[in-house]
Design a protein around this motif. Structure first.
Motif, mmCIF file in Angstrom:
data_model
loop_
_atom_site.group_PDB
_atom_site.id
_atom_site.type_symbol
_atom_site.label_atom_id
_atom_site.label_comp_id
_atom_site.label_asym_id
_atom_site.label_seq_id
_atom_site.Cartn_x
_atom_site.Cartn_y
_atom_site.Cartn_z
ATOM 1 N N PHE A 54 0.791 -1.542 -0.062
ATOM 2 C CA PHE A 54 0.151 0.067 -0.180
ATOM 3 C C PHE A 54 1.223 1.344 -0.281
ATOM 4 C CE2 PHE A 54 -3.134 -3.383 1.349
ATOM 5 C CZ PHE A 54 -4.127 -2.558 0.614
ATOM 6 N N PHE A 55 2.107 1.136 0.492
ATOM 7 C CA PHE A 55 2.674 2.588 1.000
ATOM 8 C C PHE A 55 3.360 2.701 -1.004
ATOM 9 C CE2 PHE A 55 7.110 3.721 0.118
ATOM 10 C CZ PHE A 55 7.431 4.688 0.987
ATOM 11 N N LEU A 99 -4.452 5.263 2.193
ATOM 12 C CA LEU A 99 -5.037 4.911 3.676
ATOM 13 C C LEU A 99 -6.417 4.404 3.854
ATOM 14 C CD1 LEU A 99 -3.754 5.148 6.004
ATOM 15 C CD2 LEU A 99 -4.554 7.694 6.412
ATOM 16 N N PRO A 100 -7.416 5.010 3.857
ATOM 17 C CA PRO A 100 -8.345 4.211 4.035
ATOM 18 C C PRO A 100 -9.056 2.532 3.346
ATOM 19 C CG PRO A 100 -9.358 6.174 2.445
ATOM 20 C CD PRO A 100 -8.072 6.436 2.618
ATOM 21 N N LEU A 101 -7.679 2.684 2.015
ATOM 22 C CA LEU A 101 -7.697 1.376 1.335
ATOM 23 C C LEU A 101 -7.254 0.506 2.299
ATOM 24 C CD1 LEU A 101 -7.890 2.075 -2.212
ATOM 25 C CD2 LEU A 101 -9.944 0.891 -1.166
ATOM 26 N N TYR A 102 -6.625 0.780 2.504
ATOM 27 C CA TYR A 102 -5.369 0.082 3.873
ATOM 28 C C TYR A 102 -6.435 -0.252 4.774
ATOM 29 C CZ TYR A 102 -2.205 -1.832 6.351
ATOM 30 O OH TYR A 102 -1.177 -2.637 7.313
ATOM 31 N N VAL A 120 -0.479 -0.577 13.408
ATOM 32 C CA VAL A 120 0.622 -0.403 13.258
ATOM 33 C C VAL A 120 1.269 0.081 12.186
ATOM 34 C CG1 VAL A 120 2.382 0.036 14.837
ATOM 35 C CG2 VAL A 120 0.375 -0.126 16.527
ATOM 36 N N GLN A 121 0.876 -0.470 11.705
ATOM 37 C CA GLN A 121 1.726 -0.907 10.075
ATOM 38 C C GLN A 121 1.648 0.021 8.741
ATOM 39 O OE1 GLN A 121 5.431 -2.249 10.157
ATOM 40 N NE2 GLN A 121 4.680 -4.156 10.647
ATOM 41 N N GLY A 122 0.146 0.194 9.289
ATOM 42 C CA GLY A 122 -0.855 1.585 8.643
ATOM 43 C C GLY A 122 0.439 2.899 8.204
ATOM 44 N N SER A 127 2.987 7.924 6.287
ATOM 45 C CA SER A 127 4.741 8.893 6.092
ATOM 46 C C SER A 127 4.752 8.907 4.756
ATOM 47 C CB SER A 127 5.533 7.674 6.497
ATOM 48 O OG SER A 127 5.865 6.847 5.076
ATOM 49 N N VAL A 128 4.215 8.613 3.710
ATOM 50 C CA VAL A 128 3.936 9.285 2.382
ATOM 51 C C VAL A 128 3.472 10.397 2.573
ATOM 52 C CG1 VAL A 128 3.081 8.223 -0.016
ATOM 53 C CG2 VAL A 128 4.105 6.728 1.787
#
Length: 486
Positions: A54-55, A99-102, A120-122, A127-128
């Motif tokens: 996702f990042f 972000l909401p997709l993640y 948490v990993q999200g 950070s992007v």
């Protein structure tokens, strides 16, 4: 002359910067591997792999495209500001979508036991919003970014030793890492904003960046498949311990890769600038010197890692990670291909906008990697060894496609003749190290002696080869030393 010195200094600064991105886990790994164990580290790596995809989608191809674009227009502040904000707003709005997709993915598809750590990993995706390193890299300004990130990394290391105390602290470990990432990208904004003038979003101007940005995103996505699909498939078809073994072997291989990436990240904007200004002679000189250095360095690291893996892994990771020895040796066989191919893309294909072969080769390799992982991990039940073999095969095919495409443009036969003697240097180093092992020294002493003696042997034989080849880097260095003494 001043520009050449600047290039060398920037290479040093950005090498430090890139090494810092892995030095935190490298320093803390002996502690974390023992506290969290193979299962805990495997869980961390497995959840991180999903977040990293996702990042990638949030970041698109901005790191490479933005770097190249800024380098091309850095001489005009108005053009520089226009291009920066147009590209950044694409990055910003795309992250708002991803972000909401993640978050939805975490709640719909992940194991409930891993839901907290997955959220948490999200924060990697968050950070992007703030990651504009590509602006400073395109401007070849690395010093301030490096110094600030040293401070952030020190904070991260200290926090891990303080707060990660038990096998259940995987989420704490993940939180510390991602907070370090966010702080690291935030601190460069004051410096970056002095280089550009603010502009509001203009979607009409942004439109021209969509296609080239997306084109450079495709190979990054495919590269992400190389990097993360092995971990995901191991987690799906085997267990967390296998993921842990494979992850740490891959991380050790990434150390020399990251050092080379640091150097090439500096060279890429300079090469883009030279291409735009049709300076072929300087471009060819930098390309030849860079690729030769990369090959010599990668051979040294590959032969060294193969030779010392059996003593290094037990000391560094602990006895529970013994299976990682064979994985590290297997991946090290392909280290010159991994490193050389990455450098070639950054200092030749991307600056010259050879995006088609870049995309075709990487996507082809990614597809082969997925198929290979499924067959070797799941069907043939080879586990982490299968993941290594699939990656090795896919990476080789991808690089060969790039070589075939550029065969008439570059003097490959000349380069091969220059490179082969350094393979002999690596083999001599390995023979000496295996000779040291016959004395059956205490494992820590054996490792130290092997590293020191092996390095001396490789450097000495490589210098002799460079002299016989009348290499311009070596003769230039000697001439400078003689001139200064005179």
């Amino acid at each position: 002359m001043k520009k050449q010195e600047s290039l060398k200094l920037n290479a040093i600064y950005n090498t430090i910067y890139q090494v810092l991105t892995i030095i935190t886990p490298f320093i803390t790994t002996p502690y974390v591997s023992r506290v969290l164990g193979p299962s805990g580290t495997g869980t961390y790596s497995y959840t991180q792999s999903y977040a990293n995809y996702f990042f990638l989608f949030a970041m698109l191809g901005v790191n490479n495209y933005g770097n190249r674009r800024i380098a091309q227009y850095r001489d005009n502040r108005k053009d520089l500001s226009d291009n920066f904000w147009q590209i950044y707003y694409i990055q910003f709005f795309d992250t708002l979508i991803i972000l909401p997709l993640y978050v939805a993915f975490v709640y719909l598809f992940t194991n409930p036991a891993n839901r907290v750590i997955s959220l948490v990993q999200g924060l990697q995706v968050v950070s992007v919003f703030f990651d504009i390193n590509w602006l400073l890299f395109g401007l070849e300004k690395f010093k301030i970014s490096t110094i600030r990130n040293i401070i952030v990394k020190i904070f991260t290391v200290v926090s891990i030793f303080i707060f990660v105390r038990a096998s259940g602290d995987v989420w704490k470990y993940a939180l510390i890492i991602v907070l370090g990432t966010i702080i690291g990208v935030l601190v460069i904004w004051p410096t970056a904003m002095r280089e550009v003038d603010f502009e509001w979003p203009n979607f009409a101007k942004m439109r021209k960046h969509f296609k080239p940005n997306f084109i450079l995103f495709l190979p990054l996505l495919a590269s992400g498949i190389y990097q993360y699909v092995d971990t995901i498939m191991l987690g799906m078809f085997t267990n967390s311990a296998n993921v842990g073994y494979y992850t740490y072997a891959s991380n050790l291989i990434n150390v020399p890769s990251t050092i080379v990436t640091g150097i090439c990240t500096v060279i890429m904007p300079r090469m883009s600038y030279l291409v735009k200004n049709s300076n072929d002679d300087t471009q060819n000189l930098i390309l030849e010197k860079t690729m030769k250095f990369v090959f010599i360095f990668s051979v040294a690291m590959a032969c060294g890692l193969i030779s010392v893996a059996d003593s290094f892994i037990p000391i560094y990771l602990g006895p529970k990670f013994h299976p990682a020895i064979y994985l590290l040796q297997l991946l090290s066989l392909m280290l010159p291909v991994f490193v050389y191919a990455n450098a070639f893309r950054m200092v030749y294909l991307i600056p010259n906008e050879d995006d088609t072969i870049y995309i075709v080769s990487i996507i082809t390799g990614a597809v082969l990697d997925i198929i290979g992982n499924y067959l070797l991990i799941h069907v043939m039940n080879l586990g982490a060894v299968g993941a290594c073999l699939a990656t090795m095969f896919a990476s080789t095919v991808a690089f060969l496609l790039q070589v075939i495409y550029t065969w008439k443009e570059l003097p490959y036969l000349k380069w091969i003749k220059q490179y082969l003697p350094f393979v002999l240097s690596g083999l001599i180093m390995m023979a000496v190290i295996y000779g040291i092992k016959m004395f059956h020294l205490y494992i820590a002493i054996e490792l130290i002696v092997s590293v020191i003696v092996g390095a001396i042997i490789f450097i000495a034989t490589s210098i002799a080869i460079l002299f016989m080849q009348k290499d311009t880097m070596m003769t230039g260095l000697i001439s400078n030393i003689i001139r200064r003494k005179s």
